[in-house]
Design a protein around this motif. Sequence first.
Motif, PDB file in Angstrom:
ATOM      1  N   GLN A 128       9.760 -15.188  40.692  1.00 33.61           N
ATOM      2  CA  GLN A 128      10.614 -16.363  40.857  1.00 33.61           C
ATOM      3  C   GLN A 128      10.194 -17.150  39.627  1.00 33.61           C
ATOM      4  OE1 GLN A 128      13.023 -17.138  43.671  1.00 33.61           O
ATOM      5  NE2 GLN A 128      13.506 -18.708  41.972  1.00 33.61           N
ATOM      6  N   PRO A 129      11.261 -17.280  38.697  1.00 38.00           N
ATOM      7  CA  PRO A 129      11.120 -18.009  37.713  1.00 38.00           C
ATOM      8  C   PRO A 129      11.211 -19.595  38.109  1.00 38.00           C
ATOM      9  CG  PRO A 129      13.052 -16.930  37.206  1.00 38.00           C
ATOM     10  CD  PRO A 129      12.617 -16.648  38.794  1.00 38.00           C
ATOM     11  N   ILE A 130      10.670 -20.506  37.284  1.00 40.02           N
ATOM     12  CA  ILE A 130      10.959 -22.009  37.449  1.00 40.02           C
ATOM     13  C   ILE A 130      12.175 -22.331  36.270  1.00 40.02           C
ATOM     14  CG2 ILE A 130       8.850 -22.715  37.980  1.00 40.02           C
ATOM     15  CD1 ILE A 130       8.195 -24.077  35.293  1.00 40.02           C
ATOM     16  N   ASN A 131      13.026 -23.352  36.682  1.00 39.48           N
ATOM     17  CA  ASN A 131      14.077 -23.726  35.843  1.00 39.48           C
ATOM     18  C   ASN A 131      13.690 -24.525  34.660  1.00 39.48           C
ATOM     19  OD1 ASN A 131      15.918 -22.678  37.568  1.00 39.48           O
ATOM     20  ND2 ASN A 131      15.884 -24.365  38.922  1.00 39.48           N
ATOM     21  N   GLY A 132      14.364 -24.329  33.692  1.00 42.52           N
ATOM     22  CA  GLY A 132      14.167 -25.051  32.553  1.00 42.52           C
ATOM     23  C   GLY A 132      15.512 -25.270  31.531  1.00 42.52           C
ATOM     24  N   GLY A 183      -1.752 -17.591  23.130  1.00 44.20           N
ATOM     25  CA  GLY A 183      -1.583 -16.118  23.212  1.00 44.20           C
ATOM     26  C   GLY A 183      -1.204 -15.361  24.478  1.00 44.20           C
ATOM     27  N   GLN A 184      -1.175 -16.126  25.443  1.00 39.50           N
ATOM     28  CA  GLN A 184      -0.333 -15.653  26.782  1.00 39.50           C
ATOM     29  C   GLN A 184       1.032 -15.571  26.487  1.00 39.50           C
ATOM     30  OE1 GLN A 184      -1.880 -18.653  29.863  1.00 39.50           O
ATOM     31  NE2 GLN A 184      -2.681 -16.695  30.664  1.00 39.50           N
ATOM     32  N   PHE A 185       1.673 -14.991  27.398  1.00 37.26           N
ATOM     33  CA  PHE A 185       3.205 -14.925  27.061  1.00 37.26           C
ATOM     34  C   PHE A 185       3.963 -15.335  28.449  1.00 37.26           C
ATOM     35  CE2 PHE A 185       1.971 -10.912  29.124  1.00 37.26           C
ATOM     36  CZ  PHE A 185       3.209 -10.401  29.699  1.00 37.26           C
ATOM     37  N   VAL A 186       5.404 -15.522  28.088  1.00 35.77           N
ATOM     38  CA  VAL A 186       6.185 -15.901  29.511  1.00 35.77           C
ATOM     39  C   VAL A 186       7.151 -14.909  29.492  1.00 35.77           C
ATOM     40  CG1 VAL A 186       5.507 -18.401  29.354  1.00 35.77           C
ATOM     41  CG2 VAL A 186       7.648 -17.410  28.036  1.00 35.77           C
ATOM     42  N   GLU A 187       7.695 -14.845  30.548  1.00 37.30           N
ATOM     43  CA  GLU A 187       9.145 -14.006  30.808  1.00 37.30           C
ATOM     44  C   GLU A 187      10.212 -15.024  30.810  1.00 37.30           C
ATOM     45  OE1 GLU A 187       9.789 -10.653  31.057  1.00 37.30           O
ATOM     46  OE2 GLU A 187       7.982  -9.619  30.899  1.00 37.30           O
ATOM     47  N   LEU A 188      11.111 -14.934  29.970  1.00 39.55           N
ATOM     48  CA  LEU A 188      12.199 -15.845  29.683  1.00 39.55           C
ATOM     49  C   LEU A 188      13.496 -15.205  30.251  1.00 39.55           C
ATOM     50  CD1 LEU A 188      11.671 -18.694  28.438  1.00 39.55           C
ATOM     51  CD2 LEU A 188      13.068 -17.587  26.373  1.00 39.55           C
ATOM     52  N   THR A 189      13.860 -15.803  31.096  1.00 36.45           N
ATOM     53  CA  THR A 189      15.399 -15.318  31.888  1.00 36.45           C
ATOM     54  C   THR A 189      16.497 -15.992  31.477  1.00 36.45           C
ATOM     55  OG1 THR A 189      13.977 -15.078  34.033  1.00 36.45           O
ATOM     56  CG2 THR A 189      16.567 -14.900  34.049  1.00 36.45           C
ATOM     57  N   LEU A 190      17.588 -15.214  30.958  1.00 37.55           N
ATOM     58  CA  LEU A 190      18.797 -15.930  30.620  1.00 37.55           C
ATOM     59  C   LEU A 190      19.592 -15.541  31.648  1.00 37.55           C
ATOM     60  CD1 LEU A 190      20.477 -17.565  28.550  1.00 37.55           C
ATOM     61  CD2 LEU A 190      21.165 -15.369  27.318  1.00 37.55           C
ATOM     62  N   PRO A 191      20.110 -16.497  32.749  1.00 37.38           N
ATOM     63  CA  PRO A 191      20.593 -16.224  33.570  1.00 37.38           C
ATOM     64  C   PRO A 191      22.072 -15.357  33.351  1.00 37.38           C
ATOM     65  CG  PRO A 191      20.246 -18.534  33.864  1.00 37.38           C
ATOM     66  CD  PRO A 191      19.952 -18.037  32.383  1.00 37.38           C
ATOM     67  N   GLY A 192      22.158 -14.191  34.311  1.00 37.23           N
ATOM     68  CA  GLY A 192      23.344 -13.233  34.314  1.00 37.23           C
ATOM     69  C   GLY A 192      23.060 -12.336  33.243  1.00 37.23           C
ATOM     70  N   GLU A 193      22.053 -12.280  32.356  1.00 36.76           N
ATOM     71  CA  GLU A 193      21.844 -11.592  31.315  1.00 36.76           C
ATOM     72  C   GLU A 193      20.686 -10.748  31.268  1.00 36.76           C
ATOM     73  OE1 GLU A 193      24.157 -10.833  29.309  1.00 36.76           O
ATOM     74  OE2 GLU A 193      25.393 -12.734  29.411  1.00 36.76           O
ATOM     75  N   GLY A 194      19.511 -11.441  31.565  1.00 41.45           N
ATOM     76  CA  GLY A 194      18.296 -10.664  31.864  1.00 41.45           C
ATOM     77  C   GLY A 194      16.971 -11.444  31.437  1.00 41.45           C
ATOM     78  N   GLY A 232      15.284 -19.498  32.803  1.00 39.31           N
ATOM     79  CA  GLY A 232      14.364 -19.370  33.646  1.00 39.31           C
ATOM     80  C   GLY A 232      12.999 -19.159  32.960  1.00 39.31           C
ATOM     81  N   ILE A 233      11.741 -19.618  33.402  1.00 40.63           N
ATOM     82  CA  ILE A 233      10.446 -19.030  33.009  1.00 40.63           C
ATOM     83  C   ILE A 233       9.516 -18.701  33.941  1.00 40.63           C
ATOM     84  CG2 ILE A 233       8.563 -20.150  31.631  1.00 40.63           C
ATOM     85  CD1 ILE A 233      10.762 -22.645  31.106  1.00 40.63           C
ATOM     86  N   ARG A 234       9.114 -17.538  33.824  1.00 46.02           N
ATOM     87  CA  ARG A 234       7.877 -17.146  34.812  1.00 46.02           C
ATOM     88  C   ARG A 234       6.613 -16.872  33.884  1.00 46.02           C
ATOM     89  NH1 ARG A 234       7.593 -11.870  36.410  1.00 46.02           N
ATOM     90  NH2 ARG A 234       9.324 -10.349  35.281  1.00 46.02           N
ATOM     91  N   GLY A 235       5.438 -17.021  34.459  1.00 49.86           N
ATOM     92  CA  GLY A 235       4.444 -16.897  33.822  1.00 49.86           C
ATOM     93  C   GLY A 235       3.513 -18.175  34.070  1.00 49.86           C
TER      94      GLY A 235
END
Length: 273
Positions: free
Chosen positions: A7-11, A39-50, A90-93
């Motif tokens: 579940q990403p958080i909104n941004g 150096g850590q990474f995040v998963e960025l979600t573009l809604p409807g795209e991936g 969306g941002i998860r991590g």
Amino acid sequence: MIANLYQPINGEIVEIIDESPTIKSFVIVPQSAFSFATGQFVELTLPGEGEAPFTPSSSPTVTEKMEITIMKAGRVTERLHNCAKGQPIGIRGPYGNGYPIDEFVGKHVYIVGGGVGLAPIRSLFLTLVDRIGDFKSVVCRFGARTPADFIYKDALLGPWQKLDGVNIKLTVDQANGDWSGNVGVVTTILNPKDVDIANAVAVVCGPPIMMKFATVNLLEYGFDPKTVYLSMEKNMSCGVGKCGHCMLGKYYVCKDGPVFTYDQVCKYPKIWE
Ligand SMILES: Cc1cc2nc3c(=O)[nH]c(=O)nc-3n(C[C@H](O)[C@H](O)[C@H](O)COP(=O)(O)OP(=O)(O)OC[C@H]3O[C@@H](n4cnc5c(N)ncnc54)[C@H](O)[C@@H]3O)c2cc1C
Ligand code: FES
């Protein structure tokens, strides 16, 4: 109830900076303060795209917003490049291990970077200069294909050059315009006399071919494989050690990395692919 790992958080994207013809930086404000280690990474979600993994390029001390520098590489990154200010995201991590900064204390930090590999390096650089007195020196050797391809040009050619304890050299594969610096691949500006190698660590981040040849040079100069830190960019999916897409030998790059010493990974085939 078990929290949903995915579940990403909104941004929201609040600013977009053109860095080069193929690279943009996105300033993102998360709905709630978001912290990460450099150096850590995040998963960025573009809604409807991936979604796709990226390493924040901003300082981890800033938690109310984050900068992510993205090269147009395929479907999701192209869609991100077409976004405008105000785009929900969306941002998860954060995920992975990040750079072991405390192990760098008292040493020269020799940073070799190229292309969009300067994104994680920028975050690392800002972290190091925040406590520059803790390190012998921070030496940066950065390359790009052409002067137009250099990202963070204003900082690199201006204020960063003037910082105490910092030494920066830049090179381009092909010069044009008013470029008066070095011409040649990044290994042409590496020199074993740049730092006291017995008391140094190296950090390498960039395109695989650059990382390979830079690492070969560093080892020839006498760097111990345990002191050469590599940011490995394997294809990822879940980001949390579940799907196995990112395996490198016994390691999950998403969980055990993405930062590894050369010593950890050198025995595995295809580490530069
Ligand atoms: C830990 C980590 C941190 C990253 N940080 C950044 C960053 O700060 N900035 C940035 O611009 N990019 C970064 N990347 C790379 C970025 O995740 C990919 O460019 C992105 O996933 C491509 O997605 P896409 O949908 O646009 O491309 P796709 O359409 O999925 O793929 C386009 C092409 O790129 C290849 N590809 C996809 N992902 C990767 C990958 N991870 N490594 C190598 N090739 C890949 C595909 O095989 C394909 O050939 C990072 C990758 C990882 C694993
Ligand atoms: S990306 Fe799924 S296990 Fe690493």
